[in-house]
Scaffold this motif. Structure first.
Motif: not given
Ligand code: DX5
Ligand code: ZN
Length: 218
Positions: A34, A143, A176, A199
């Motif tokens: 990312d 983000g 995603d 996560s």
């Protein structure tokens, strides 16, 4: 299509990145990178020095998700570092530039991916069927890691999958954001074939087992 799991190293332990990449080499299908520039998204993650370090030990394909303005500036650097899948956001560049960006990525020998955030209608991707090698549907706003999965994304995946099939194309759909074993089955059912998870993998006690649980979710 066999479901592939692409853990996002955004949630990994950067102080132990080598250890985490070696774990992914054994347990995962793809390494999701990312890249955030603090302008297209309100956060900065990492850039090429980190990708270069990952590339040295990665034994599975690297997937660069460029959350940046002017993504075309970076395609060549990605290709040189051995990135195999490279994607950028449609809303970062607009439709006309998106078509030429996809061509540029392909010309560098990478798979070209087009991404949309949750507020972009999925129909905007249809003109690029046949021009993109894969599509990435964001199921959170780009983000940050650790956000909650937006359930409406399932409908977007299903609609895009139907359109891809109707046109006789076979581009895989990647999803995603907020992906875990609890929604992976529904995502597969809707037509997704690559699942990114940050996560759910790296905050798990046993990341390899978490990857396996996502892969086998029903
Ligand atoms: C969000 C990133 C995602 C994120 C996924 O901008 O594109 O790849 O790291 O993290 P989780 O799975 O925690 O939502
Ligand atoms: Zn991502």
């Amino acid at each position: 299509m066999q479901l592939q799991v692409a853990p996002s190293i955004l949630s990994s332990d950067f102080a132990n990145l080598g250890r985490d990449i070696r774990m992914l080499n054994k347990a995962a299908d793809i390494i999701h990178l990312d890249v955030m520039d603090g302008t297209f998204v309100p956060n900065i993650s990492f850039g090429f020095p980190v990708i270069e370090a990952v590339a040295k030990i990665a034994r599975i394909p690297m997937d660069a998700h460029l959350m940046v303005v002017n993504p075309h500036k970076w395609f060549e650097r990605c290709a040189k570092l051995g990135v195999q899948m490279c994607s950028f956001h449609l809303e970062a560049v607009g439709a006309r530039k998106a078509a030429s960006n996809l061509k540029a990525i392909r010309a560098l020998g990478m798979k070209a991916g087009l991404v949309v955030n949750p507020d972009i209608p999925v129909e905007k991707l249809y003109p690029f069927i046949g021009k993109a090698d894969f599509f990435l549907i964001m199921s959170v706003f780009a983000g940050f890691g650790g956000q909650k999965f937006i359930y409406e994304s399932l409908d977007k995946v299903a609609a895009l999958k139907a359109e891809i099939d109707a046109r006789g194309d076979s581009a895989p759909i990647e999803v995603d954001g907020g992906v875990s074993a609890s929604n992976a089955g529904a995502l597969r059912e809707a037509g997704a074939s690559i699942l990114v998870a940050g996560s759910a993998v790296f905050k798990a006690e046993d990341p390899a087992a978490a990857i396996e649980a996502i892969r086998n979710a029903r």
